[in-house]
Scaffold this motif. Structure first.
Motif: not given
Length: 103
Positions: A50-56, A59-67, A75-78
């Motif tokens: 939800d934070w990503l939806r309102t703050s980034t 719809q056009d973003a690529d997401f880079y996750l490390c953890g 997060f990948v599932g979300g």
């Protein structure tokens, strides 16, 4: 996470301050008594879809996750559930060696 465990804090703040179009937001899950909201960190808790939806530009973003695996699994599932196409989700595991062997 808090100011005692925040890797590359100064470096990230300097990069985002010196380049147009880059914003860094810091979430502390366990702030120390000396950590100050709005100074050392921007939010308490964990980042959310939800934070990503309102703050980034979600719809056009690529997401880079490390953890660690639990974070990535959630997060990948979300992101998948939120309709982000798989080719726009990139991730890398980190954590104890036994977790990496299991991955």
């Amino acid at each position: 996470m808090n100011s005692a465990t925040h890797a590359m804090d100064r470096h990230i703040r300097e990069l985002s301050a010196s380049r147009a179009g880059i914003t860094a937001s810091t979430f502390y899950s366990d702030p120390l008594p000396g950590d100050r909201l709005g100074v050392s960190h921007d939010a308490v808790g964990f980042i959310t879809i939800d934070w990503l939806r309102t703050s980034t530009p979600f719809q056009d973003a690529d997401f880079y996750l490390c953890g660690p695996k639990p974070f990535l699994k959630a997060f990948v599932g979300g992101l998948d559930h939120a309709g982000v196409p798989r080719p726009r989700v990139h991730y890398e595991f980190f954590g104890p060696a036994e977790d990496l062997k299991a991955a």
